[in-house]
Design an enzyme around this catalytic site. Structure first.
Site, PDB file in Angstrom:
ATOM      1  N   LYS A  58      -1.456  -1.266 -10.162  1.00  0.00           N
ATOM      2  CA  LYS A  58      -2.926  -1.268 -10.208  1.00  0.00           C
ATOM      3  C   LYS A  58      -3.423   0.159  -9.945  1.00  0.00           C
ATOM      4  CE  LYS A  58      -5.727  -3.018  -7.047  1.00  0.00           C
ATOM      5  NZ  LYS A  58      -6.641  -1.889  -6.752  1.00  0.00           N
ATOM      6  N   LEU A 115      -5.760  -8.209  -8.456  1.00  0.00           N
ATOM      7  CA  LEU A 115      -5.851  -8.440  -7.016  1.00  0.00           C
ATOM      8  C   LEU A 115      -6.098  -7.121  -6.298  1.00  0.00           C
ATOM      9  CD1 LEU A 115      -3.059 -11.053  -6.175  1.00  0.00           C
ATOM     10  CD2 LEU A 115      -5.400 -11.402  -6.927  1.00  0.00           C
ATOM     11  N   SER A 116      -7.007  -7.160  -5.348  1.00  0.00           N
ATOM     12  CA  SER A 116      -7.344  -5.969  -4.574  1.00  0.00           C
ATOM     13  C   SER A 116      -7.879  -6.416  -3.224  1.00  0.00           C
ATOM     14  CB  SER A 116      -8.437  -5.166  -5.297  1.00  0.00           C
ATOM     15  OG  SER A 116      -9.038  -4.242  -4.398  1.00  0.00           O
ATOM     16  N   MET A 118      -2.044  -0.727   3.087  1.00  0.00           N
ATOM     17  CA  MET A 118      -3.145  -0.516   4.034  1.00  0.00           C
ATOM     18  C   MET A 118      -3.612  -1.861   4.586  1.00  0.00           C
ATOM     19  SD  MET A 118      -5.185   2.816   2.780  1.00  0.00           S
ATOM     20  CE  MET A 118      -6.220   2.058   1.554  1.00  0.00           C
ATOM     21  N   HIS A 163       0.454  -7.503  -2.828  1.00  0.00           N
ATOM     22  CA  HIS A 163       1.365  -6.877  -1.857  1.00  0.00           C
ATOM     23  C   HIS A 163       2.640  -7.719  -1.712  1.00  0.00           C
ATOM     24  CE1 HIS A 163      -2.653  -5.472  -0.247  1.00  0.00           C
ATOM     25  NE2 HIS A 163      -2.026  -4.332  -0.403  1.00  0.00           N
ATOM     26  N   GLY A 188       2.328  -0.646  -6.380  1.00  0.00           N
ATOM     27  CA  GLY A 188       1.747  -1.482  -7.434  1.00  0.00           C
ATOM     28  C   GLY A 188       1.104  -0.632  -8.522  1.00  0.00           C
ATOM     29  N   HIS A 220      -2.520  -9.370   0.198  1.00  0.00           N
ATOM     30  CA  HIS A 220      -2.747 -10.451  -0.759  1.00  0.00           C
ATOM     31  C   HIS A 220      -1.476 -10.621  -1.589  1.00  0.00           C
ATOM     32  CE1 HIS A 220      -3.230  -7.167  -3.560  1.00  0.00           C
ATOM     33  NE2 HIS A 220      -4.283  -6.702  -2.898  1.00  0.00           N
TER      34      HIS A 220
HETATM   35  O1  PAF Z   1      -2.017   2.040  -2.261  1.00  0.00           O
HETATM   36  C1  PAF Z   1      -2.276   2.022  -1.055  1.00  0.00           C
HETATM   37  O2  PAF Z   1      -2.533   0.969  -0.442  1.00  0.00           O
HETATM   38  C2  PAF Z   1      -2.296   3.316  -0.265  1.00  0.00           C
HETATM   39  O3  PAF Z   1      -2.812   4.348  -1.031  1.00  0.00           O
HETATM   40  C3  PAF Z   1      -0.922   3.702   0.323  1.00  0.00           C
HETATM   41  C4  PAF Z   1       0.088   3.988  -0.791  1.00  0.00           C
HETATM   42  C5  PAF Z   1      -0.414   2.575   1.201  1.00  0.00           C
HETATM   43  C6  PAF Z   1      -1.047   4.975   1.166  1.00  0.00           C
HETATM   44  O4  PAF Z   1      -1.940   4.787   2.225  1.00  0.00           O
END
Ligand code: PAF
Length: 282
Positions: A149, A184-185, A30, A37, A147, A34
């Protein structure tokens, strides 16, 4: 790196690459990228010929309009990071491209989706299943990366894949942490400096609980974690569950699961943070 804006382009580009026998690694995100990802991207880069990263803040998985409104959106910075990471295609669509009409599909996600996040955020996992099933269908992936998390989310996505007949590999990647332990978030940027200084207490408490668990029951371990985290200013535990790592069902005794995982959600001010830890009770 090529930026793809439409579903038709994503489908045709990845479809023809797949027909040519190229392996495709998909990393759904989304945005507000960071190092967590980027660790998924680098794993995908290692495993596949082609890497596709989607950047899309999916409205159907937000059950709280304020959370959707305040979710960080940083497209230019995200693109720079993806380019640097050697990504081949970034899929960055508008909402109207993904949902020209409302998606009314309701997935039979079963027990894995009924507890914890599923209980606290009604409709959240159905929204995740909606977007991820579309991304899976349009990206022709050989492997898709998520991930740990969002530990429960992976179990839900596996269930959706089974229901929809997706047979590609779903790869679970370890949590990335700051040096002080904070998972991390994308939401961490919303913490005030004071909250940011306290937030690592969540990971520290989870880590301490793995020793505590060796000499205490599941119930006592849950209480230890909840009471310790709640003793810090700004932190308020929403839930702490110890579940079986495959079924996501809460366990009562350590012997109930070969793979117990503690999953926590904590409000730090108004920022909702999640984390989890595996227990090894020999
Ligand atoms: O984990 C995420 O960032 C979201 O839930 C995902 C898997 C990209 C779906 O929108």
């Amino acid at each position: 790196m090529e930026i793809i804006r439409t579903v038709a382009d994503l489908d045709s580009i990845t479809g023809s690459l797949s027909e040519q026998g190229r392996t495709i690694g998909l990393v759904p995100t989304m945005g507000a990228l960071h190092a967590g990802h980027l660790s998924l991207v680098s794993r995908a880069r290692k495993d596949n010929d082609i890497v596709v990263v989607s950047v899309f803040v999916n409205p159907t998985q937000f059950n709280n309009p304020d959370d959707l409104r305040t979710y960080p959106r940083t497209e230019a910075a995200d693109c720079a990071l993806l380019e640097q990471a050697g990504v081949d295609y970034a899929f960055i669509p508008e909402v109207s491209e993904i949902y020209p009409e409302p998606d009314t599909r309701v997935f039979d996600l079963g027990p894995v989706a009924e507890v914890m996040e599923g209980a606290m955020r009604p409709g959240h996992f159905n929204g995740v299943a909606q977007i991820v099933s579309k991304l899976f269908a349009w990206s022709h992936p050989t492997r898709a990366y998520f991930g740990e998390k969002d530990f429960q989310q992976i179990a839900v996505i596996r269930r959706m894949a089974e229901l929809e007949g997706f047979t590609h590999e779903i790869v679970a990647c370890p949590i990335c942490r700051e040096d002080d332990g904070l998972a991390l978030s994308s939401r961490n940027v919303r913490l005030s400096p004071e909250q940011r200084a306290i937030a690592p207490a969540i990971a520290r408490t989870l880590a301490a609980s793995t020793d505590w668990a060796k000499t205490h029951t599941v119930e006592q371990t849950k209480r230890f974690v909840t009471e310790t985290v709640n003793s810090f200013p700004h932190l308020k535990v929403e839930y702490y569950e110890i579940v079986d790592g495959a079924t996501m069902q809460p366990i009562e005794q350590w012997s109930d699961s070969a793979e117990p995982v503690g999953c926590i959600t904590v409000y730090c001010g108004d920022v909702r943070l999640i984390d989890n830890i595996r227990y090894n009770i020999a």
